[in-house]
Write a protein that holds these residues in place. Structure first.
Motif, PDB file in Angstrom:
ATOM      1  N   GLU A   1     -24.186  42.056  81.394  1.00  0.00           N
ATOM      2  CA  GLU A   1     -25.080  40.957  81.034  1.00  0.00           C
ATOM      3  C   GLU A   1     -24.908  39.761  81.956  1.00  0.00           C
ATOM      4  O   GLU A   1     -25.895  39.149  82.371  1.00  0.00           O
ATOM      5  CB  GLU A   1     -24.846  40.539  79.582  1.00  0.00           C
TER       6      GLU A   1
ATOM      7  N   TRP B   1     -27.967  37.843  84.162  1.00  0.00           N
ATOM      8  CA  TRP B   1     -28.355  36.433  84.101  1.00  0.00           C
ATOM      9  C   TRP B   1     -28.122  35.732  85.423  1.00  0.00           C
ATOM     10  O   TRP B   1     -28.885  34.835  85.809  1.00  0.00           O
ATOM     11  CB  TRP B   1     -27.611  35.727  82.975  1.00  0.00           C
TER      12      TRP B   1
ATOM     13  N   ALA C   1     -30.845  32.006  80.562  1.00  0.00           N
ATOM     14  CA  ALA C   1     -30.634  32.153  79.122  1.00  0.00           C
ATOM     15  C   ALA C   1     -30.559  30.782  78.464  1.00  0.00           C
ATOM     16  O   ALA C   1     -29.874  29.884  78.948  1.00  0.00           O
ATOM     17  CB  ALA C   1     -29.342  32.924  78.862  1.00  0.00           C
TER      18      ALA C   1
ATOM     19  N   GLU D   1     -38.296  31.965  75.649  1.00  0.00           N
ATOM     20  CA  GLU D   1     -36.837  31.917  75.660  1.00  0.00           C
ATOM     21  C   GLU D   1     -36.317  33.270  76.140  1.00  0.00           C
ATOM     22  O   GLU D   1     -36.396  34.271  75.427  1.00  0.00           O
ATOM     23  CB  GLU D   1     -36.327  31.612  74.247  1.00  0.00           C
TER      24      GLU D   1
ATOM     25  N   ARG E   1     -33.411  34.807  76.618  1.00  0.00           N
ATOM     26  CA  ARG E   1     -32.383  35.588  75.930  1.00  0.00           C
ATOM     27  C   ARG E   1     -32.971  36.367  74.751  1.00  0.00           C
ATOM     28  O   ARG E   1     -32.667  37.545  74.547  1.00  0.00           O
ATOM     29  CB  ARG E   1     -31.242  34.687  75.447  1.00  0.00           C
TER      30      ARG E   1
ATOM     31  N   THR F   1     -32.786  40.422  74.760  1.00  0.00           N
ATOM     32  CA  THR F   1     -31.823  41.030  73.837  1.00  0.00           C
ATOM     33  C   THR F   1     -32.417  41.420  72.487  1.00  0.00           C
ATOM     34  O   THR F   1     -31.789  42.174  71.740  1.00  0.00           O
ATOM     35  CB  THR F   1     -30.637  40.081  73.592  1.00  0.00           C
TER      36      THR F   1
END
Length: 244
Positions: free
Chosen positions: A146, A150, A160, A169, A171, A175
């Protein structure tokens, strides 16, 4: 790959230069032309996007009306607008009927998902999804930590916790939304303290596209020779054969 995406989308934009004593030189004239064409590309993408929202086709004749004083440069503007649409939005400009030069926008690489909201205005998101699928392919065993994801996405302004004008957004998108849609897997790395997570392709990504298609896109974005990454090419061919 992320840096190449950012650079390639605007590779034709050039700054204006003044000649000695303020005189206009050939370089100045070319710079002014490129600046004008860059604006025409922006205007054409802005014209095409609402057509995608409403699932309408368009024609070359309609697009020519957008170009004002630069209709003679339509092939260049159209080519650059198509590339920007694919790179930034993840939308391909497909010719429907050569006889009347009609076109339609569709999600790139055969993806069935565009991330558009049905109950309000939003922007297509396949561009980021394809970029992420490509980033995963560059990692060992096709599993991307991860923190590395990013780090790569931050190079194109996707961070993020920071709202993005196209992706919202990020993230939550990566996810939760794309995991629920089946395009990504997001799992905790075993035996790590503090906890770490990683991304991998989800079942819907495998169903909609293939490693080879994403690799081909990766090579195009980065202007790479496929022979420069033979192991990835071999895996892409293997993936295609398994799916045949």
């Amino acid at each position: 790959m992320a840096g190449a995406l950012e650079g390639r989308a605007d590779q034709h934009t050039q700054g204006e230069k003044a000649g000695p004593g303020g005189a206009c030189t050939e370089e100045d004239a070319e710079s002014v032309l490129q600046h004008a064409l860059h604006q025409e590309v922006t205007d054409l993408v802005g014209f095409l996007l609402p057509k995608y929202h409403t699932k309408e086709t368009t024609t070359e004749a309609e697009m020519l009306t957008i170009l004002s004083d630069y209709q003679d440069h339509f092939p260049v503007v159209f080519s650059r607008a198509s590339a920007r649409s694919q790179l930034v939005l993840g939308l391909d400009v497909k010719e429907l009927d050569p006889s009347n030069q009609s076109y339609v926008l569709v999600p790139t690489l055969g993806l069935a998902y565009d991330g558009m909201l049905s109950d309000g205005p939003s922007m297509p998101k396949p561009g980021l999804l394809v970029l992420l699928l490509g980033l995963i392919l560059l990692e060992d065993d096709f599993v991307a930590p991860e923190e590395e994801v990013w780090g790569a996405l931050s190079k194109v302004g996707v961070c993020a916790g920071r709202q993005h004008y196209i992706y919202g957004e990020p993230r939550e998108l990566l996810t939760k939304v794309w995991v629920q849609e089946g395009y990504l897997g997001y799992r905790q790395v075993p035996h790590c303290d503090p906890a770490r997570y990683e991304f991998l392709w989800g079942p819907r990504a495998h169903a909609d596209t293939s490693k080879w298609q994403v690799l081909d896109y990766l090579f195009w974005v980065n202007s790479l020779d496929p022979r420069s990454l033979p192991s990835l090419c071999a895996e892409g061919v293997s993936d295609e054969e398994e799916g045949a």
